[in-house]
Each structure stands twice: as structure tokens, then as C-alpha cells.
Write an enzyme that holds these catalytic residues in place. Structure first.
Site, PDB file in Angstrom:
ATOM      1  N   ARG A 119      55.286  57.642  33.623  1.00 27.33           N
ATOM      2  CA  ARG A 119      55.476  56.031  33.883  1.00 27.33           C
ATOM      3  C   ARG A 119      57.085  55.901  34.250  1.00 27.33           C
ATOM      4  NH1 ARG A 119      51.186  53.037  33.995  1.00 27.33           N
ATOM      5  NH2 ARG A 119      49.376  53.673  32.503  1.00 27.33           N
TER       6      ARG A 119
ATOM      7  N   ASN B 181      52.871  37.163  38.240  1.00 27.43           N
ATOM      8  CA  ASN B 181      51.660  37.841  38.613  1.00 27.43           C
ATOM      9  C   ASN B 181      50.805  36.861  38.976  1.00 27.43           C
ATOM     10  OD1 ASN B 181      49.474  40.087  38.739  1.00 27.43           O
ATOM     11  ND2 ASN B 181      48.723  39.546  36.629  1.00 27.43           N
TER      12      ASN B 181
ATOM     13  N   GLY C 226      46.061  43.388  50.054  1.00 26.63           N
ATOM     14  CA  GLY C 226      47.236  42.424  50.258  1.00 26.63           C
ATOM     15  C   GLY C 226      46.974  41.245  50.667  1.00 26.63           C
TER      16      GLY C 226
ATOM     17  N   HIS D 102      46.536  36.323  38.388  1.00 29.71           N
ATOM     18  CA  HIS D 102      45.276  36.865  37.627  1.00 29.71           C
ATOM     19  C   HIS D 102      43.851  36.137  38.042  1.00 29.71           C
ATOM     20  CE1 HIS D 102      42.892  39.277  34.814  1.00 29.71           C
ATOM     21  NE2 HIS D 102      42.438  38.102  34.485  1.00 29.71           N
TER      22      HIS D 102
ATOM     23  N   ARG E  24      48.933  48.881  38.382  1.00 34.58           N
ATOM     24  CA  ARG E  24      49.434  49.741  37.272  1.00 34.58           C
ATOM     25  C   ARG E  24      49.957  48.853  36.445  1.00 34.58           C
ATOM     26  NH1 ARG E  24      47.444  54.409  38.020  1.00 34.58           N
ATOM     27  NH2 ARG E  24      49.081  55.326  36.777  1.00 34.58           N
ATOM     28  N   ILE E  25      49.846  49.556  35.111  1.00 32.90           N
ATOM     29  CA  ILE E  25      50.476  48.908  33.838  1.00 32.90           C
ATOM     30  C   ILE E  25      51.957  49.210  34.050  1.00 32.90           C
ATOM     31  CG2 ILE E  25      50.356  48.710  31.530  1.00 32.90           C
ATOM     32  CD1 ILE E  25      47.380  48.654  31.596  1.00 32.90           C
TER      33      ILE E  25
HETATM   34  C1  GAR Z   1      43.221  39.302  43.408  1.00 34.69           C
HETATM   35  O1  GAR Z   1      42.275  38.647  43.473  1.00 34.69           O
HETATM   36  C2  GAR Z   1      44.215  39.253  42.277  1.00 34.69           C
HETATM   37  O2  GAR Z   1      44.249  38.323  41.576  1.00 34.69           O
HETATM   38  C3  GAR Z   1      43.757  40.448  41.491  1.00 34.69           C
HETATM   39  O3  GAR Z   1      43.441  41.521  42.727  1.00 34.69           O
HETATM   40  C4  GAR Z   1      43.220  41.034  43.830  1.00 34.69           C
HETATM   41  C5  GAR Z   1      44.058  41.505  44.871  1.00 34.69           C
HETATM   42  O4  GAR Z   1      43.489  41.154  46.011  1.00 34.69           O
HETATM   43  N1  GAR Z   1      44.789  41.054  40.583  1.00 34.69           N
HETATM   44  C6  GAR Z   1      44.198  41.637  39.401  1.00 34.69           C
HETATM   45  O5  GAR Z   1      43.255  41.552  39.100  1.00 34.69           O
HETATM   46  C7  GAR Z   1      45.449  41.998  38.397  1.00 34.69           C
HETATM   47  N2  GAR Z   1      45.131  42.250  37.099  1.00 34.69           N
HETATM   48  P1  GAR Z   1      44.634  41.196  47.341  1.00 34.69           P
HETATM   49  O6  GAR Z   1      45.143  42.614  47.473  1.00 34.69           O
HETATM   50  O7  GAR Z   1      43.809  40.816  48.519  1.00 34.69           O
HETATM   51  O8  GAR Z   1      45.794  40.044  47.070  1.00 34.69           O
END
Ligand code: GAR
Length: 216
Positions: free
Chosen positions: A67, A109, A14, A111, A93-94
Site C-alpha cells: 500500500r 468521500n 464514474g 457513501h 481501495r482502503i
Molecule cells: C457510488 O454509489 C458510490 O457511492 C459508491 O460506489 C458507487 C460508484 O459509482 N461508493 C462506495 O460504495 C464507497 N464505499 P460511480 O462510479 O458511478 O460514481
């Protein structure tokens, strides 16, 4: 100004969630964080949210046979907290097309790549394998196709010759922490407007090019 009641959906540590909570402490930020919802009971972000005084909830995907049941339980939590806008922040989760349609234009989101390059997982490893010189992160609206939604904002970082997936990932993550609050403010504050696959941002200014490598 009305601040949109926003939920952050997480699965892990998080750190992006923390950046969003921090940004939303400013009373002029167009979103307030009404809920942090995790699909994993042990997600590290839950404690951090509680410490920040944000309500939390867990909807464990393993407790639901399918789901639809999982998403109905999430939807009930979102409704119970009066949520109007949803941010996915490391939510692994998708989501079904039905859930996404219900939150159309109100579900974003982050990415860890410059989409449409490197959709999916292990983005830093794959960026290094492809030899790109510029990598980064993207805030986008969520559509049913994975990592394919209209792009709200992107941040670019250089790839250095001695980078590993870890060092590059750390550089991108730092950029994510600045980009996600900015992207949320554009989307929740009404400055981002979807036009098909493109997003127009009111008041956007051009930037100088990021050149990588940069030599003396
Ligand atoms: C982040 O780098 C985010 O961009 C990625 O997971 C990490 C979560 O870190 N998300 C994905 O890969 C979504 N496909 P966090 O829990 O420290 O924010």
C-alpha cells in the site's frame, strides 16, 4: 475566488465523477477538476473524463507490492497536477492512516447510505433486509476508520415496497449526483467547518421532514 484544484479518485464507471466535472464547469464553483486518477486501467470513468477534457492518470494497485508504494505513486501524481483537494468517487481501495493524515480536511468521500447506518459494501441490499423506510447517501470527510468520518451532507430517499436493490440503488445514485457537487462546494468553498465529529455548515436552513411511506 480561488478555485481549489481537485482530484477525483475512481475505480469504476464514474457517474459521480461526471456529476462533479459537470458542476465544476460553472466558473463560480469553488473547485476545479485538475485530475481524474484511477487505480484500475479499465475504469469506464477514464474515457468519460478524457472526453470532458480532464487530465487522467492510472496508478494500478496491482503494480505495487504494498500500500505504501501504491499511495506514494498516487501522491506523486497528485503533486504533479498541483492538487489541493481530493474526492473519492467509487474509489474501492482502503487508504492508509498516513495518506489520510496528509490530506486531513481535504479528502472527502461519498457513501451510498445514511451513515452511520450501513457502512461498508452492499448497502442497498442490507437496507432492504433491515426494512428501513428511508435510505440515502452521505458525503463525509475521510478518516482512517472506514465510512466513519464527520458528515458534511446527506440526502434521503424513500424505500418503496416493491424496491429491489437495483431500483433502490438507482434512486440513491440519482441523489448522489446532486449531493456530491453540493458537498464538495461546501467543503472546498470553506462553508463546512469541522468541529470534532460534527461539521457546521454556514447558512444551512432547516428542512421539512421526509415521511415514508406517504399515503394519500
Ligand atoms: C457510488 O454509489 C458510490 O457511492 C459508491 O460506489 C458507487 C460508484 O459509482 N461508493 C462506495 O460504495 C464507497 N464505499 P460511480 O462510479 O458511478 O460514481
Amino acid at each position: 475566488m480561488t478555485r481549489r484544484r481537485t482530484a477525483i479518485l475512481i475505480s469504476g464507471r464514474g457517474s459521480n465523477m461526471e456529476a462533479l466535472i459537470q458542476a465544476a464547469r460553472d466558473p463560480s464553483f469553488p473547485a476545479e477538476i485538475a485530475l481524474v486518477l484511477s487505480n484500475r486501467p479499465g475504469a469506464g470513468g477514464l474515457d468519460k473524463a478524457s472526453q470532458a477534457g480532464v487530465p487522467t492518470a492510472v496508478v494500478d494497485h496491482r503494480s505495487h507490492p504494498d500500500r505504501d508504494g501504491f499511495e506514494a505513486a498516487m501522491q506523486a501524481q497528485l503533486q504533479a497536477h498541483g492538487v489541493e483537494f481530493v474526492c473519492l468517487a467509487g474509489f474501492m481501495r482502503i487508504l492508509t492512516a498516513g495518506f489520510i493524515a496528509r490530506w486531513e480536511d481535504r479528502l472527502i468521500n461519498i457513501h451510498p447510505s445514511l451513515l452511520p447506518a450501513f457502512r461498508g459494501l452492499r448497502t442497498h441490499e442490507r437496507a432492504l433486509a433491515e426494512g428501513v423506510r428511508i435510505h440515502g447517501c452521505t458525503v463525509h470527510y475521510v478518516v482512517p476508520e472506514l465510512d466513519a468520518g464527520p458528515i458534511i451532507a446527506q440526502a434521503a430517499v424513500p424505500v418503496l415496497d416493491d424496491d429491489t436493490a437495483e431500483t433502490l440503488g438507482a434512486r440513491v445514485l440519482q441523489a448522489e449526483h446532486a449531493l456530491y457537487p453540493f458537498g464538495l462546494s461546501l467543503a472546498a468553498g470553506g462553508r463546512a467547518r469541522r468541529e470534532g465529529q460534527r461539521v457546521r455548515v454556514a447558512g444551512g436552513k432547516p428542512q421539512p421532514a421526509l415521511v415514508s411511506p406517504l399515503l394519500d
